[in-house]
Design an enzyme around this catalytic site. Structure first.
Site, PDB file in Angstrom:
ATOM      1  N   LYS A   1       7.539  32.703   0.181  1.00  0.00           N
ATOM      2  CA  LYS A   1       7.588  33.624  -0.963  1.00  0.00           C
ATOM      3  C   LYS A   1       6.947  32.984  -2.196  1.00  0.00           C
ATOM      4  CE  LYS A   1      12.208  31.890  -1.920  1.00  0.00           C
ATOM      5  NZ  LYS A   1      13.648  32.152  -1.797  1.00  0.00           N
TER       6      LYS A   1
ATOM      7  N   ARG B   1      24.904  37.625  -3.925  1.00  0.00           N
ATOM      8  CA  ARG B   1      23.527  37.970  -4.262  1.00  0.00           C
ATOM      9  C   ARG B   1      23.154  39.104  -3.316  1.00  0.00           C
ATOM     10  NH1 ARG B   1      18.360  33.866  -4.730  1.00  0.00           N
ATOM     11  NH2 ARG B   1      18.544  33.891  -2.468  1.00  0.00           N
TER      12      ARG B   1
ATOM     13  N   TYR C   1       2.380  19.164 -32.819  1.00  0.00           N
ATOM     14  CA  TYR C   1       3.062  20.272 -33.507  1.00  0.00           C
ATOM     15  C   TYR C   1       4.477  19.881 -33.918  1.00  0.00           C
ATOM     16  CZ  TYR C   1      -0.431  23.801 -32.208  1.00  0.00           C
ATOM     17  OH  TYR C   1      -1.566  24.539 -32.085  1.00  0.00           O
TER      18      TYR C   1
ATOM     19  N   MET D   1      -0.432  24.236 -25.874  1.00  0.00           N
ATOM     20  CA  MET D   1      -0.858  25.169 -24.826  1.00  0.00           C
ATOM     21  C   MET D   1      -1.846  24.523 -23.855  1.00  0.00           C
ATOM     22  SD  MET D   1      -2.753  28.846 -25.120  1.00  0.00           S
ATOM     23  CE  MET D   1      -1.511  29.572 -26.167  1.00  0.00           C
TER      24      MET D   1
HETATM   25  C1  LIG Z   1      14.110  31.079  -1.129  1.00  0.00           C
HETATM   26  C2  LIG Z   1      14.975  31.293   0.029  1.00  0.00           C
HETATM   27  C3  LIG Z   1      14.948  30.380   1.091  1.00  0.00           C
HETATM   28  C4  LIG Z   1      14.254  29.051   0.993  1.00  0.00           C
HETATM   29  O1  LIG Z   1      15.014  28.253   0.112  1.00  0.00           O
HETATM   30  P1  LIG Z   1      14.678  26.708  -0.173  1.00  0.00           P
HETATM   31  O2  LIG Z   1      15.840  26.238  -0.948  1.00  0.00           O
HETATM   32  O3  LIG Z   1      13.427  26.704  -0.961  1.00  0.00           O
HETATM   33  O4  LIG Z   1      14.532  26.039   1.129  1.00  0.00           O
HETATM   34  C5  LIG Z   1      15.662  30.687   2.241  1.00  0.00           C
HETATM   35  N1  LIG Z   1      16.399  31.818   2.318  1.00  0.00           N
HETATM   36  C6  LIG Z   1      16.475  32.709   1.297  1.00  0.00           C
HETATM   37  C7  LIG Z   1      17.304  33.911   1.447  1.00  0.00           C
HETATM   38  C8  LIG Z   1      15.783  32.461   0.111  1.00  0.00           C
HETATM   39  O5  LIG Z   1      15.885  33.321  -0.907  1.00  0.00           O
END
Ligand SMILES: *Cc1c(COP(=O)(O)O)cnc(C)c1O
Length: 384
Positions: free
Chosen positions: A48, A148, A270, A321
């Site tokens: 992802k 979640r 800055y 930046m």
């Molecule tokens: C992002 C995610 C993973 C991978 O998690 P890592 O901690 O990066 O290994 C696996 N399962 C779900 C449901 C996730 O959201």
């Protein structure tokens, strides 16, 4: 070095061989010591957020070559974008957020598998299966205590009591996710493990998955049939506070634009965020928050000149930046020249250390990596 690299303020190298190596390392960790305790769990990959910012279209084929057959993305759009890069007919792309309302058919036609997180998503997927008169593959996610994604205990009980709710669905995997896997000492990991066992027992008999990167290191009880690491593949230490079991994947080098002498009492950058306490020399580097190099690393990070790894060069003042300043007073005068490359993340200053200095985690650092770097991808290191 090619011209494009000379033109850029920073160079990001992604070691794809290290990604493959980390995949193999994790496969080793989940091997069961003896065959009598059942088949070995398999290792999927979370790709992802464009493989945590590293480019999923390049990362996924490398993982596929290493044997990976399950690729998790978050959004339907990510799955559609990734589809052409995943070539093995045995491979599947699983969409963690499931189909947004009204998109079940799109998801199916794109050749993707949804993770079903709610009764609404379940109803949509079931309806599509009915229309197409076939059982469509799906992953069922249950909430084992993170609040979640996934169906709660009441919803799981409803499904168990009414198998028709799964008509038109072939359960490919039952999964859940851990809230505190990177802190093995907390009791919620055990509680989630037990909740997951309990919830999955009332769903169809299918392979199960609970662990991501850190969960793998909680031990074999957490492995079930499939693990889903992301961060560890990309070089983030899944066992914070302990030596990393995985190899670094990225190296981030910034180009020196100029050096300058700074007298005692002179404010740098800055807001005058740093004031020299001795006659100093500083180098201005061509990377800033516009590259995703977090502003919170102001006065915190450490740069390293690769030829002098024993001399830490503190980031001083605020990150701008397009640039930041490092203190090079402790290097011999003239040692650092314009055009030279200095590591902001490299063999001597890790991604995790940079993330800690920025008050965040490697995950965020990776996914913030900017589009402005000259990117190079290492593919074939015979020693890897
Ligand atoms: C992002 C995610 C993973 C991978 O998690 P890592 O901690 O990066 O290994 C696996 N399962 C779900 C449901 C996730 O959201």
């Amino acid at each position: 070095m090619d011209v494009a690299a000379q033109w850029a303020g920073g160079i990001l190298n992604v070691d794809l061989q290290a990604v493959a190596k980390n995949y193999r390392t994790l496969c080793q960790v989940i091997q069961r010591p003896d065959q009598t305790s059942g088949p070995h769990p398999i290792c999927a990959a979370a790709v992802k957020a464009d493989a945590y910012g590293l480019d999923a279209s390049l990362v996924a084929p490398v993982l596929e070559d290493a044997g990976c057959r399950h690729f998790f993305v978050a959004h339907l759009a990510e799955g559609v974008a990734l589809r052409p890069s995943v070539k093995n007919p045995q491979s599947s792309i699983l969409v963690l957020h499931g189909p947004p309302p009204g998109t079940a058919r799109d998801l199916h036609e794109a050749g993707l598998v949804p993770v079903i997180n709610s009764m609404e998503q379940l109803a949509e997927w079931r309806a599509l299966g009915r229309v197409l008169e076939r059982r469509l593959p799906a992953v069922l996610q249950v909430d084992s205590g993170m609040a979640r994604f996934g169906m709660n205990a009441g919803e799981v009980a409803k499904i168990a009591a009414d198998p028709a709710l799964l008509d038109g669905i072939r359960t490919m995997l039952v999964m859940s996710h851990l809230a505190c896997a990177d802190t093995p000492e907390v009791s919620s990991n055990q509680a989630q493990l037990e909740a997951f066992r309990h919830l999955s027992a009332s769903l169809p008999d299918a392979p199960r998955s609970l662990a991501a990167s850190s969960g793998i290191f909680l031990g074999p009880d957490w492995h079930f049939d499939l693990v889903r690491p992301g961060a560890a593949l990309y070089g983030v230490n899944p066992t914070p506070g302990k030596p990393s079991p995985v190899s670094p994947v990225i190296r981030l080098q910034a180009r020196v634009i100029q050096t300058r002498a700074v007298p005692t009492g002179q404010a740098v950058g800055y807001g005058g965020g740093f004031v020299a306490r001795r006659p100093s020399r500083i180098a201005l580097l061509g990377i800033g928050y516009g590259d995703g190099f977090l502003r919170s690393i102001s006065n915190q990070g450490t740069a390293i000149l690769p030829s002098q790894p024993d001399v830490p060069l503190p980031v001083i003042g605020r990150v701008s930046m397009d640039s930041l300043a490092v203190d090079i007073t402790d290097l011999e005068d003239g040692r650092v020249r314009a055009g030279e490359l200095i590591d902001l993340i490299g063999p001597y200053n890790t991604l995790d250390a940079a993330a800690t200095a920025a008050g965040t985690i490697g995950y965020e650092f990776l996914t913030d990596l900017g589009r402005r770097y000259h990117r190079t991808y290492t593919r074939n290191d015979p020693l890897a």
